[in-house]
Scaffold this motif. Structure first.
Motif, PDB file in Angstrom:
ATOM      1  N   GLU A 177      11.083 -16.916  24.280  1.00 56.97           N
ATOM      2  CA  GLU A 177      11.342 -17.160  22.864  1.00 56.97           C
ATOM      3  C   GLU A 177      12.739 -16.649  22.479  1.00 56.97           C
ATOM      4  OE1 GLU A 177       8.467 -16.682  19.141  1.00 56.97           O
ATOM      5  OE2 GLU A 177       9.391 -14.768  19.679  1.00 56.97           O
ATOM      6  N   PRO A 178      13.731 -17.525  22.360  1.00 50.81           N
ATOM      7  CA  PRO A 178      15.053 -17.124  21.883  1.00 50.81           C
ATOM      8  C   PRO A 178      14.990 -16.740  20.404  1.00 50.81           C
ATOM      9  CG  PRO A 178      15.148 -19.202  23.082  1.00 50.81           C
ATOM     10  CD  PRO A 178      13.707 -18.928  22.801  1.00 50.81           C
ATOM     11  N   TYR A 179      15.920 -15.877  19.976  1.00 48.18           N
ATOM     12  CA  TYR A 179      15.947 -15.456  18.577  1.00 48.18           C
ATOM     13  C   TYR A 179      17.372 -15.210  18.113  1.00 48.18           C
ATOM     14  CZ  TYR A 179      16.431 -10.829  20.745  1.00 48.18           C
ATOM     15  OH  TYR A 179      16.862  -9.768  21.512  1.00 48.18           O
ATOM     16  N   VAL A 180      17.543 -15.268  16.789  1.00 47.67           N
ATOM     17  CA  VAL A 180      18.803 -14.922  16.138  1.00 47.67           C
ATOM     18  C   VAL A 180      18.456 -14.047  14.945  1.00 47.67           C
ATOM     19  CG1 VAL A 180      20.839 -15.764  14.914  1.00 47.67           C
ATOM     20  CG2 VAL A 180      19.914 -17.076  16.828  1.00 47.67           C
ATOM     21  N   LYS A 181      19.135 -12.900  14.823  1.00 52.63           N
ATOM     22  CA  LYS A 181      18.883 -11.979  13.718  1.00 52.63           C
ATOM     23  C   LYS A 181      20.193 -11.602  13.036  1.00 52.63           C
ATOM     24  CE  LYS A 181      16.722  -8.962  16.361  1.00 52.63           C
ATOM     25  NZ  LYS A 181      15.951  -7.743  16.775  1.00 52.63           N
ATOM     26  N   VAL A 182      20.143 -11.524  11.716  1.00 55.82           N
ATOM     27  CA  VAL A 182      21.279 -11.055  10.931  1.00 55.82           C
ATOM     28  C   VAL A 182      20.821  -9.817  10.182  1.00 55.82           C
ATOM     29  CG1 VAL A 182      22.939 -11.568   9.107  1.00 55.82           C
ATOM     30  CG2 VAL A 182      22.208 -13.379  10.674  1.00 55.82           C
ATOM     31  N   SER A 183      21.538  -8.710  10.345  1.00 55.35           N
ATOM     32  CA  SER A 183      21.151  -7.467   9.689  1.00 55.35           C
ATOM     33  C   SER A 183      22.314  -6.922   8.869  1.00 55.35           C
ATOM     34  CB  SER A 183      20.709  -6.430  10.720  1.00 55.35           C
ATOM     35  OG  SER A 183      21.745  -6.175  11.652  1.00 55.35           O
ATOM     36  N   GLY A 184      21.972  -6.264   7.781  1.00 57.06           N
ATOM     37  CA  GLY A 184      22.991  -5.694   6.919  1.00 57.06           C
ATOM     38  C   GLY A 184      22.503  -4.416   6.274  1.00 57.06           C
ATOM     39  N   THR A 185      23.440  -3.556   5.869  1.00 61.64           N
ATOM     40  CA  THR A 185      23.097  -2.293   5.213  1.00 61.64           C
ATOM     41  C   THR A 185      23.873  -2.148   3.916  1.00 61.64           C
ATOM     42  OG1 THR A 185      24.817  -1.098   6.452  1.00 61.64           O
ATOM     43  CG2 THR A 185      22.605  -1.149   7.406  1.00 61.64           C
ATOM     44  N   LEU A 186      23.258  -1.458   2.981  1.00 66.04           N
ATOM     45  CA  LEU A 186      23.893  -1.135   1.714  1.00 66.04           C
ATOM     46  C   LEU A 186      23.362   0.227   1.284  1.00 66.04           C
ATOM     47  CD1 LEU A 186      25.750  -1.915  -0.614  1.00 66.04           C
ATOM     48  CD2 LEU A 186      23.785  -3.024  -1.725  1.00 66.04           C
ATOM     49  N   GLY A 187      24.135   1.267   1.546  1.00 67.60           N
ATOM     50  CA  GLY A 187      23.668   2.617   1.272  1.00 67.60           C
ATOM     51  C   GLY A 187      22.468   2.944   2.141  1.00 67.60           C
ATOM     52  N   ALA A 230      19.677   1.388   2.172  1.00 63.19           N
ATOM     53  CA  ALA A 230      18.842   0.197   2.362  1.00 63.19           C
ATOM     54  C   ALA A 230      19.374  -0.677   3.485  1.00 63.19           C
ATOM     55  CB  ALA A 230      18.774  -0.606   1.071  1.00 63.19           C
ATOM     56  N   SER A 231      18.461  -1.318   4.189  1.00 60.25           N
ATOM     57  CA  SER A 231      18.830  -2.262   5.248  1.00 60.25           C
ATOM     58  C   SER A 231      17.912  -3.471   5.191  1.00 60.25           C
ATOM     59  CB  SER A 231      18.723  -1.593   6.621  1.00 60.25           C
ATOM     60  OG  SER A 231      17.385  -1.225   6.900  1.00 60.25           O
ATOM     61  N   VAL A 232      18.458  -4.628   5.544  1.00 57.93           N
ATOM     62  CA  VAL A 232      17.690  -5.874   5.549  1.00 57.93           C
ATOM     63  C   VAL A 232      18.017  -6.640   6.824  1.00 57.93           C
ATOM     64  CG1 VAL A 232      17.267  -8.080   4.408  1.00 57.93           C
ATOM     65  CG2 VAL A 232      17.656  -6.039   3.031  1.00 57.93           C
ATOM     66  N   THR A 233      16.982  -7.152   7.476  1.00 59.92           N
ATOM     67  CA  THR A 233      17.154  -7.988   8.666  1.00 59.92           C
ATOM     68  C   THR A 233      16.382  -9.288   8.476  1.00 59.92           C
ATOM     69  OG1 THR A 233      17.388  -6.091  10.150  1.00 59.92           O
ATOM     70  CG2 THR A 233      16.773  -8.188  11.152  1.00 59.92           C
ATOM     71  N   THR A 234      17.060 -10.395   8.677  1.00 58.36           N
ATOM     72  CA  THR A 234      16.415 -11.705   8.626  1.00 58.36           C
ATOM     73  C   THR A 234      16.593 -12.369   9.987  1.00 58.36           C
ATOM     74  OG1 THR A 234      16.782 -12.010   6.256  1.00 58.36           O
ATOM     75  CG2 THR A 234      16.419 -13.986   7.558  1.00 58.36           C
ATOM     76  N   GLY A 235      15.503 -12.902  10.505  1.00 58.38           N
ATOM     77  CA  GLY A 235      15.578 -13.492  11.833  1.00 58.38           C
ATOM     78  C   GLY A 235      14.784 -14.772  11.958  1.00 58.38           C
ATOM     79  N   VAL A 236      15.146 -15.544  12.958  1.00 60.16           N
ATOM     80  CA  VAL A 236      14.395 -16.746  13.295  1.00 60.16           C
ATOM     81  C   VAL A 236      14.214 -16.759  14.806  1.00 60.16           C
ATOM     82  CG1 VAL A 236      16.515 -18.120  13.395  1.00 60.16           C
ATOM     83  CG2 VAL A 236      14.298 -19.261  13.159  1.00 60.16           C
ATOM     84  N   ALA A 237      12.983 -17.027  15.244  1.00 61.72           N
ATOM     85  CA  ALA A 237      12.665 -17.117  16.667  1.00 61.72           C
ATOM     86  C   ALA A 237      12.074 -18.502  16.931  1.00 61.72           C
ATOM     87  CB  ALA A 237      11.678 -16.029  17.069  1.00 61.72           C
ATOM     88  N   TYR A 238      12.596 -19.179  17.924  1.00 64.35           N
ATOM     89  CA  TYR A 238      12.086 -20.502  18.254  1.00 64.35           C
ATOM     90  C   TYR A 238      11.802 -20.586  19.747  1.00 64.35           C
ATOM     91  CZ  TYR A 238      11.671 -25.477  19.069  1.00 64.35           C
ATOM     92  OH  TYR A 238      11.195 -26.705  19.472  1.00 64.35           O
ATOM     93  N   ALA A 239      10.536 -20.790  20.070  1.00 63.38           N
ATOM     94  CA  ALA A 239      10.117 -20.958  21.460  1.00 63.38           C
ATOM     95  C   ALA A 239       9.982 -22.454  21.730  1.00 63.38           C
ATOM     96  CB  ALA A 239       8.787 -20.257  21.704  1.00 63.38           C
ATOM     97  N   PRO A 240      10.787 -23.008  22.622  1.00 63.75           N
ATOM     98  CA  PRO A 240      10.679 -24.447  22.934  1.00 63.75           C
ATOM     99  C   PRO A 240       9.345 -24.766  23.592  1.00 63.75           C
ATOM    100  CG  PRO A 240      12.130 -23.346  24.483  1.00 63.75           C
ATOM    101  CD  PRO A 240      11.811 -22.335  23.424  1.00 63.75           C
TER     102      PRO A 240
END
Length: 283
Positions: free
Chosen positions: A129-139, A141-151
């Protein structure tokens, strides 16, 4: 007097060398390769909201080796029971590799692949299952959004149309291959001046609406949403956690998956709401 001056000069030189060495040690660049890991005990192993340990406790752990370039490899493992069981030692072993790099000072991109394996278990269970994640921080707080797609793969295929077919052991669609999609967002925020971090998760699964070659599915009912609300308390290298986990899979929607999609201990759903406690040690 000359002896005293010479002694003082020698002591000054030694002090200067020690200070220089200490400063060099403080400013030494980080190592090219770092190794990190964790071990945990959880009251229930929930994978995307669904219990993989039959509603019981699980021991989990993993190690990651990271290079300064951003490349990393690692593994993560957990014991299994009930729905998550594929025979053998009832063990899940995930092999992970990826590359994480900064996009801005506070945003990072992570691209990788997870290979889910079940050593010694039934055949046709492992999948990539390949995946791509984007993470960010602000003080704090942190947020991570990801998508995983298994062919499309056999382990994700709809070999059984229902739980009844699985119990009978008769494949409805032998050799079938399906893909699987998972989209999620994780958020966390530390409470200032406390060791407490609040956390939240929401995920959406879309995949096989039936059962795979071994009577389970990565996306039970085909489409569903899972979520989590909780808090962690950091105590040195130990973290205590408590989370409320749930899905929108109703008993009616999961009926065709029975009896597979129930706890073998009491027949209750393995995708319903539950508080999950954990204790994790980092190293």
């Amino acid at each position: 007097m000359k002896f005293r001056l010479a002694t003082m000069a020698l002591m000054s030189a030694v002090s200067a060398l020690a200070a220089t060495a200490a400063h060099a040690e403080e400013t030494a660049p980080p190592p090219a390769i770092t190794i990190s890991g964790s071990a945990a005990l959880v009251s229930d192993y929930r994978f995307r909201g669904v219990s993989q340990s039959n509603g019981g406790a699980a021991v989990q752990g993993g190690i990651t080796v990271s290079h300064e370039s951003g490349a990393y490899v690692g593994f993560w493992s957990s014991n299994l029971a009930g729905w998550g069981t594929f025979g053998g030692p009832n063990l899940e072993l995930d092999l992970i590799a990826g590359y994480k790099f900064p996009v801005t000072k506070s945003v990072a991109l992570d691209v990788g692949l997870t290979f889910y394996t079940y050593p010694g278990g039934a055949s046709k269970t492992a999948f990539a299952e390949p995946y791509v994640k984007v993470s960010g921080t602000l003080g704090p707080a942190s947020v991570t959004t990801g998508v995983a797609y298994a062919p499309k793969q056999e382990a994700l295929g709809k070999w059984y149309n229902s739980g009844a077919s699985a119990v009978a052991g008769v494949y409805d669609n032998p050799g079938d291959k399906k893909d699987n999609f998972y989209l999620w967002t994780d958020a966390a925020a530390g409470i200032p001046s406390t060791p407490v971090t609040l956390k939240a998760h929401i995920g959406y699964s879309k995949g096989n609406s039936g059962l795979g070659p071994n009577g389970t599915s990565v996306a039970p009912t085909g489409k569903y949403v899972d979520w989590l609300l909780g808090a962690d308390i950091a105590l040195g290298k130990l973290t205590l956690g408590l989370a409320y986990v749930d899905t929108d899979i109703s008993d009616a929607e999961a009926l065709y998956l029975q009896p597979n999609f129930s706890s073998t201990k009491n027949g209750k759903t393995i995708a319903g709401s539950k508080f999950v406690a954990s204790i994790t040690a980092a190293f």
